[in-house]
Design a protein around this motif. Structure first.
Motif, mmCIF file in Angstrom:
data_model
loop_
_atom_site.group_PDB
_atom_site.id
_atom_site.type_symbol
_atom_site.label_atom_id
_atom_site.label_comp_id
_atom_site.label_asym_id
_atom_site.label_seq_id
_atom_site.Cartn_x
_atom_site.Cartn_y
_atom_site.Cartn_z
ATOM 1 N N LEU A 247 0.836 -1.200 0.000
ATOM 2 C CA LEU A 247 0.000 0.000 0.000
ATOM 3 C C LEU A 247 0.872 1.251 0.000
ATOM 4 C CD1 LEU A 247 -2.829 -0.934 2.539
ATOM 5 C CD2 LEU A 247 -3.104 -0.560 0.086
ATOM 6 N N ILE A 248 1.899 1.253 0.822
ATOM 7 C CA ILE A 248 2.805 2.400 0.886
ATOM 8 C C ILE A 248 3.551 2.568 -0.430
ATOM 9 C CG2 ILE A 248 4.844 3.340 2.042
ATOM 10 C CD1 ILE A 248 3.842 2.003 4.614
ATOM 11 N N ALA A 249 3.964 1.448 -1.054
ATOM 12 C CA ALA A 249 4.635 1.517 -2.354
ATOM 13 C C ALA A 249 3.700 2.078 -3.422
ATOM 14 C CB ALA A 249 5.133 0.135 -2.754
ATOM 15 N N LEU A 250 2.423 1.691 -3.351
ATOM 16 C CA LEU A 250 1.435 2.207 -4.290
ATOM 17 C C LEU A 250 1.262 3.713 -4.106
ATOM 18 C CD1 LEU A 250 -0.701 1.299 -6.441
ATOM 19 C CD2 LEU A 250 -2.342 1.252 -4.561
ATOM 20 N N GLU A 251 1.239 4.145 -2.874
ATOM 21 C CA GLU A 251 1.130 5.570 -2.566
ATOM 22 C C GLU A 251 2.284 6.353 -3.197
ATOM 23 O OE1 GLU A 251 -0.004 7.472 1.534
ATOM 24 O OE2 GLU A 251 2.155 7.166 1.505
ATOM 25 N N LYS A 252 3.489 5.818 -3.095
ATOM 26 C CA LYS A 252 4.666 6.486 -3.670
ATOM 27 C C LYS A 252 4.584 6.508 -5.198
ATOM 28 C CE LYS A 252 7.804 5.431 0.162
ATOM 29 N NZ LYS A 252 9.027 4.691 0.586
ATOM 30 N N ALA A 253 4.149 5.410 -5.807
ATOM 31 C CA ALA A 253 4.065 5.351 -7.266
ATOM 32 C C ALA A 253 3.051 6.350 -7.805
ATOM 33 C CB ALA A 253 3.686 3.941 -7.707
ATOM 34 N N PHE A 254 1.999 6.609 -7.038
ATOM 35 C CA PHE A 254 0.979 7.570 -7.454
ATOM 36 C C PHE A 254 1.329 8.995 -7.026
ATOM 37 C CE2 PHE A 254 -2.982 4.643 -7.944
ATOM 38 C CZ PHE A 254 -2.294 3.921 -8.907
ATOM 39 N N HIS A 255 2.543 9.170 -6.449
ATOM 40 C CA HIS A 255 2.937 10.472 -5.897
ATOM 41 C C HIS A 255 1.841 10.981 -4.955
ATOM 42 C CE1 HIS A 255 6.148 10.354 -8.774
ATOM 43 N NE2 HIS A 255 5.324 10.389 -9.791
ATOM 44 N N HIS A 267 -13.743 -7.750 -0.672
ATOM 45 C CA HIS A 267 -12.983 -6.835 -1.500
ATOM 46 C C HIS A 267 -12.090 -5.955 -0.632
ATOM 47 C CE1 HIS A 267 -15.770 -7.937 -4.686
ATOM 48 N NE2 HIS A 267 -15.033 -7.259 -5.555
ATOM 49 N N LEU A 268 -11.018 -5.501 -1.238
ATOM 50 C CA LEU A 268 -10.187 -4.466 -0.644
ATOM 51 C C LEU A 268 -10.429 -3.184 -1.427
ATOM 52 C CD1 LEU A 268 -7.894 -3.340 1.140
ATOM 53 C CD2 LEU A 268 -6.277 -4.201 -0.559
ATOM 54 N N VAL A 269 -10.908 -2.158 -0.736
ATOM 55 C CA VAL A 269 -11.111 -0.840 -1.339
ATOM 56 C C VAL A 269 -9.982 0.064 -0.860
ATOM 57 C CG1 VAL A 269 -12.643 1.155 -1.553
ATOM 58 C CG2 VAL A 269 -13.610 -1.156 -1.412
ATOM 59 N N VAL A 270 -9.230 0.620 -1.798
ATOM 60 C CA VAL A 270 -8.087 1.476 -1.480
ATOM 61 C C VAL A 270 -8.361 2.881 -1.985
ATOM 62 C CG1 VAL A 270 -5.607 1.851 -1.796
ATOM 63 C CG2 VAL A 270 -6.509 -0.477 -1.662
ATOM 64 N N VAL A 271 -8.066 3.862 -1.146
ATOM 65 C CA VAL A 271 -8.202 5.275 -1.511
ATOM 66 C C VAL A 271 -6.859 5.954 -1.286
ATOM 67 C CG1 VAL A 271 -9.309 7.466 -0.921
ATOM 68 C CG2 VAL A 271 -10.661 5.351 -0.953
ATOM 69 N N VAL A 272 -6.363 6.641 -2.306
ATOM 70 C CA VAL A 272 -5.085 7.348 -2.161
ATOM 71 C C VAL A 272 -5.210 8.737 -2.762
ATOM 72 C CG1 VAL A 272 -4.213 6.242 -4.273
ATOM 73 C CG2 VAL A 272 -2.620 7.339 -2.709
ATOM 74 N N GLU A 273 -4.906 9.742 -1.968
ATOM 75 C CA GLU A 273 -4.930 11.123 -2.443
ATOM 76 C C GLU A 273 -3.720 11.378 -3.323
ATOM 77 O OE1 GLU A 273 -5.999 14.282 0.320
ATOM 78 O OE2 GLU A 273 -6.432 12.756 1.827
ATOM 79 N N SER A 274 -3.926 12.152 -4.380
ATOM 80 C CA SER A 274 -2.832 12.431 -5.301
ATOM 81 C C SER A 274 -3.175 13.650 -6.138
ATOM 82 C CB SER A 274 -2.585 11.231 -6.218
ATOM 83 O OG SER A 274 -3.690 11.080 -7.096
ATOM 84 N N GLU A 275 -2.238 14.025 -6.994
ATOM 85 C CA GLU A 275 -2.537 15.021 -8.006
ATOM 86 C C GLU A 275 -3.332 14.351 -9.115
ATOM 87 O OE1 GLU A 275 1.219 16.536 -9.247
ATOM 88 O OE2 GLU A 275 1.625 17.569 -7.341
ATOM 89 N N ALA A 301 3.037 -0.864 -9.768
ATOM 90 C CA ALA A 301 2.841 -0.880 -8.315
ATOM 91 C C ALA A 301 1.490 -1.479 -7.958
ATOM 92 C CB ALA A 301 2.969 0.534 -7.749
ATOM 93 N N LEU A 302 0.458 -1.155 -8.732
ATOM 94 C CA LEU A 302 -0.869 -1.716 -8.491
ATOM 95 C C LEU A 302 -0.861 -3.226 -8.693
ATOM 96 C CD1 LEU A 302 -3.880 -1.378 -7.935
ATOM 97 C CD2 LEU A 302 -4.205 -0.917 -10.369
ATOM 98 N N ALA A 303 -0.156 -3.691 -9.726
ATOM 99 C CA ALA A 303 -0.083 -5.140 -9.981
ATOM 100 C C ALA A 303 0.579 -5.865 -8.826
ATOM 101 C CB ALA A 303 0.676 -5.400 -11.283
ATOM 102 N N ARG A 304 1.633 -5.267 -8.253
ATOM 103 C CA ARG A 304 2.307 -5.909 -7.112
ATOM 104 C C ARG A 304 1.376 -5.997 -5.912
ATOM 105 N NH1 ARG A 304 6.680 -2.906 -9.332
ATOM 106 N NH2 ARG A 304 6.318 -1.149 -7.935
ATOM 107 N N LEU A 305 0.573 -4.969 -5.698
ATOM 108 C CA LEU A 305 -0.399 -5.006 -4.600
ATOM 109 C C LEU A 305 -1.423 -6.106 -4.841
ATOM 110 C CD1 LEU A 305 -1.799 -3.836 -2.054
ATOM 111 C CD2 LEU A 305 -3.036 -2.304 -3.605
ATOM 112 N N ILE A 306 -1.942 -6.193 -6.056
ATOM 113 C CA ILE A 306 -2.950 -7.200 -6.380
ATOM 114 C C ILE A 306 -2.399 -8.602 -6.173
ATOM 115 C CG2 ILE A 306 -4.276 -8.190 -8.283
ATOM 116 C CD1 ILE A 306 -4.616 -5.349 -9.359
ATOM 117 N N MET A 307 -1.159 -8.824 -6.594
ATOM 118 C CA MET A 307 -0.541 -10.132 -6.402
ATOM 119 C C MET A 307 -0.363 -10.449 -4.923
ATOM 120 S SD MET A 307 2.353 -9.987 -9.385
ATOM 121 C CE MET A 307 3.094 -11.537 -8.860
#
Length: 349
Positions: A247-255, A267-275, A301-307
């Motif tokens: 999740l933290i890695a995904l946050e970084k990839a999305f800046h 289900h896992l629902v993820v919310v990440v604030e970004s530009e 990054a999303l694919a790694r989270l899904i896996m």
């Protein structure tokens, strides 16, 4: 799992982008012409407002002048906006095809967004806008992702304005193992007592659902996250360190910032604030490669989270099974697409 951006740029996508140079140039010229014509048209209005002897209506004159300038600016910028949208959809569609997934620039929010709103993953708002829907399977696992832009009306009278309270990604992924609880992973301090001045609450109630605070067995994350659940034991299994790290890695990839998640209804629902994300379109051709690569990195990054969350057993992720397919650039990149309605597990969300 990552899109082959360089391969795409050497192939049909690169050729298609090269063909868009006249379109980009035409959009720039059209915008300049509109601004020039609009500026000339504003001169009589500016002269009238300047010389009319109504000093006590200075605020009104200022408002009229500002509104006129904004109108001309928006009118002139529209051809550029349309050109950027065409390039953006073409690039994003190509990346989606290379990954074997779908992309739709327009979308209606689904169950995942309503769950995110009910459980406080997004703030209260008065106006919403959704775009850039990506859907399908990554590493053999389904997902839905789209952007949300939420605004709140602030102030009163002439000071009323729209203020962005959230912009970012809403992601829904089916979880790889069965669970029956509802578990909320929030940023630390979100549910403190006494309006944030006290310690964390022992119990919270969201959408009529009662959840208790969970003492984490992973102290490394206690300074960042808080966990609430209606099943203490299952929550400690769900909030596994590897998931949180992804999740933290995904946050970084999305800046992004302030990523949070909800385990609900398998289900896992993820919310990440970004530009504003996935804006692959640009009026500068030299930026195409960089923007496309950034989008590809975000999906990796999303694919790694899904896996990670769809393990067949603890510590062993499902193997990637994917044969890249290079895109064909269709008229879809130039045409408006219908809005889709749906929910968990459906490509239209």
């Amino acid at each position: 799992m990552q899109a082959d951006v360089q391969g795409l740029m050497r192939g049909e996508l690169g050729n298609w982008l090269a063909e868009q140079t006249p379109m980009r140039d035409a959009a720039k010229k059209k915008a300049f012409d509109r601004w020039f014509i609009g500026g000339i048209a504003l001169l009589p209005l500016a002269s009238f407002l300047w010389f009319v002897p109504l000093a006590f209506l200075f605020d009104l004159k200022l408002f009229i002048a500002g509104a006129a300038l904004l109108g001309v600016a928006a009118w002139g910028y529209k051809p550029i906006q349309e050109a950027k949208q065409t390039i953006k959809v073409g690039i994003n569609e190509a990346i989606a095809r290379d990954l074997g997934i779908g992309y739709d620039p327009k979308v209606e929010p689904g169950v995942e967004f309503h769950k995110a709103r009910s459980y406080g993953l997004v703030p209260k708002y008065d106006r919403d806008e959704f775009e850039d829907c990506w859907f399908g399977e990554l590493a053999g696992n389904k997902f839905n992702l789209y952007e949300a832009h939420l605004e709140e009306r602030k102030g009163s009278g002439k000071n009323r304005r729209w203020v962005t309270v959230f912009r970012g990604a809403i992601i829904s992924v089916p979880f790889g193992r069965e669970f029956r609880s509802t578990t909320l992973l929030q940023r630390k301090g979100k549910h403190d007592k006494w309006f944030g001045l006290g310690s964390v609450k022992d119990v919270i109630e969201l959408d009529g659902h009662r959840m208790q605070y969970v003492d984490q067995v992973h102290p490394a994350f206690e300074d960042v996250f808080e966990v609430f659940s209606d099943d203490q034991v299952e929550a400690r299994v769900l909030i596994h360190p590897s998931y949180v790290e992804h999740l933290i890695a995904l946050e970084k990839a999305f800046h992004g910032k302030s990523i949070r998640a909800l385990f609900v209804d398998q289900h896992l629902v993820v919310v990440v604030e970004s530009e504003n994300m996935f804006e692959s379109g640009s009026m500068k051709a030299e930026e195409d490669n960089r923007r496309a690569q950034e989008t590809a990195d975000q999906f990796a990054a999303l694919a790694r989270l899904i896996m990670a969350i769809n393990q067949t057993e603890r510590g062993k992720a499902q193997a990637i099974k994917h044969e890249p397919q290079h895109p064909g650039i269709s008229d879809y990149a130039r045409e408006a697409t219908p809005r889709r309605v749906g929910g968990f597990g459906r490509k239209g969300l």
